[in-house]
Design an enzyme around this catalytic site. Structure first.
Site, mmCIF file in Angstrom:
data_model
loop_
_atom_site.group_PDB
_atom_site.id
_atom_site.type_symbol
_atom_site.label_atom_id
_atom_site.label_comp_id
_atom_site.label_asym_id
_atom_site.label_seq_id
_atom_site.Cartn_x
_atom_site.Cartn_y
_atom_site.Cartn_z
ATOM 1 N N LYS A 12 27.071 76.024 -98.466
ATOM 2 C CA LYS A 12 26.083 75.131 -97.839
ATOM 3 C C LYS A 12 26.551 73.687 -97.914
ATOM 4 O O LYS A 12 26.440 72.922 -96.954
ATOM 5 C CB LYS A 12 24.760 75.211 -98.594
ATOM 6 N N ASP A 69 16.383 75.654 -97.754
ATOM 7 C CA ASP A 69 16.111 77.007 -98.205
ATOM 8 C C ASP A 69 16.258 77.921 -96.995
ATOM 9 O O ASP A 69 15.695 77.647 -95.934
ATOM 10 C CB ASP A 69 14.729 77.162 -98.852
ATOM 11 N N PHE A 150 30.292 82.490 -96.126
ATOM 12 C CA PHE A 150 29.744 82.837 -97.441
ATOM 13 C C PHE A 150 28.474 83.674 -97.239
ATOM 14 O O PHE A 150 28.035 83.893 -96.109
ATOM 15 C CB PHE A 150 29.440 81.560 -98.250
HETATM 16 P P1 IMP Z 1 19.137 79.954 -100.572
HETATM 17 O O1 IMP Z 1 18.635 79.136 -99.440
HETATM 18 O O2 IMP Z 1 20.172 79.198 -101.349
HETATM 19 O O3 IMP Z 1 18.034 80.521 -101.425
HETATM 20 O O4 IMP Z 1 19.965 81.127 -99.917
HETATM 21 C C1 IMP Z 1 19.445 82.388 -99.617
HETATM 22 C C2 IMP Z 1 20.539 83.391 -99.485
HETATM 23 O O5 IMP Z 1 21.032 83.370 -98.153
HETATM 24 C C3 IMP Z 1 21.749 83.197 -100.385
HETATM 25 O O6 IMP Z 1 22.222 84.465 -100.771
HETATM 26 C C4 IMP Z 1 22.726 82.495 -99.495
HETATM 27 O O7 IMP Z 1 24.064 82.702 -99.869
HETATM 28 C C5 IMP Z 1 22.417 83.127 -98.152
HETATM 29 N N1 IMP Z 1 22.725 82.191 -97.080
HETATM 30 C C6 IMP Z 1 22.224 80.944 -96.906
HETATM 31 N N2 IMP Z 1 22.753 80.380 -95.817
HETATM 32 C C7 IMP Z 1 23.621 81.286 -95.304
HETATM 33 C C8 IMP Z 1 24.495 81.266 -94.181
HETATM 34 O O8 IMP Z 1 24.623 80.287 -93.447
HETATM 35 N N3 IMP Z 1 25.218 82.389 -93.973
HETATM 36 C C9 IMP Z 1 25.136 83.486 -94.763
HETATM 37 N N4 IMP Z 1 24.344 83.551 -95.838
HETATM 38 C C10 IMP Z 1 23.595 82.459 -96.098
#
Ligand code: IMP
Length: 195
Positions: A12, A69, A150
């Site tokens: 991110k 998020d 990722f």
């Molecule tokens: P959080 O927003 O950090 O809670 O992320 C939620 C989940 O979605 C985590 O496992 C992140 O790695 C995944 N995630 C967030 N953004 C992306 C993206 O752009 N591509 C793939 N997975 C994502």
């Protein structure tokens, strides 16, 4: 104007640095400003968690703070994992465990449609808050494809790109992704207020 990104997710962070480099003089990570704590994301929605993360980090800096998020919503799973995307397999799951768990759960399922949703919260130095949202549609593949990106990138086939996010170049993903779209909207909002 300086910005701190409230995330410990390198993927991110790199995306935000790329997309926002022209809008801010310096972009720092949480680590750069000495914040190493895990933020407890106990909100019920993406909006709540995004605000929790931004407010947590804002206590440590006078700079702007941006938090994101993100949820992956799978229609066959009635929108899950959604707000629990990071903790889908288990509380401290790795990205690989989450992907494997998702593929197993919908093995053989025909409707593989899904979307990513990202809610961004920016807190300005004067305390004002800007919230923007971005979504992108696609399908969950039946196995992992591609090795860039990722998280769920290798199992998310983007309808707009015709390939998975893990097969896309950084520029392609930024152009159509949930985070890319939300950030473009944020840039427009900042330009309106002269930033
Ligand atoms: P959080 O927003 O950090 O809670 O992320 C939620 C989940 O979605 C985590 O496992 C992140 O790695 C995944 N995630 C967030 N953004 C992306 C993206 O752009 N591509 C793939 N997975 C994502």
């Amino acid at each position: 104007m300086n910005l701190v990104i409230a995330t410990s997710n390198e993927g991110k962070l790199n995306e935000f640095k790329r997309i926002l480099s022209k809008s801010f003089d310096n972009i720092f990570s949480m680590k750069d400003i000495g914040v190493n704590e895990d933020i407890v994301e106990n909100g019920e929605t993406l909006e709540e968690n995004s605000l929790i993360k931004a407010q947590f980090v804002k206590r440590f800096t006078p700079f702007c703070v941006l938090a994101d998020d993100t949820g992956l919503c799978v229609n066959a799973l009635h929108g899950k994992p959604g707000v629990r995307s990071a903790r889908f397999f288990a509380e401290n799951a790795t990205h690989a465990q989450n992907r494997t768990y998702l593929l197993k759960l919908i093995e053989g399922v025909t409707d593989r449609s899904a979307y990513f949703s990202a809610v961004l919260t920016l807190i300005l130095p004067d305390g004002n808050i800007i919230v923007v949202k971005g979504e992108t549609k696609g399908k969950i593949t039946s196995s992992e494809i591609g090795d860039s990106g990722f998280g769920y990138d290798s199992v998310f086939f983007s309808d707009e790109l015709g390939k998975t996010f893990a097969q896309a170049t950084k520029e392609e993903k930024d152009r159509v992704s949930h985070r890319g779209k939300a950030t473009q909207e944020l840039i427009k909002r900042l330009e309106k207020i002269g930033i």
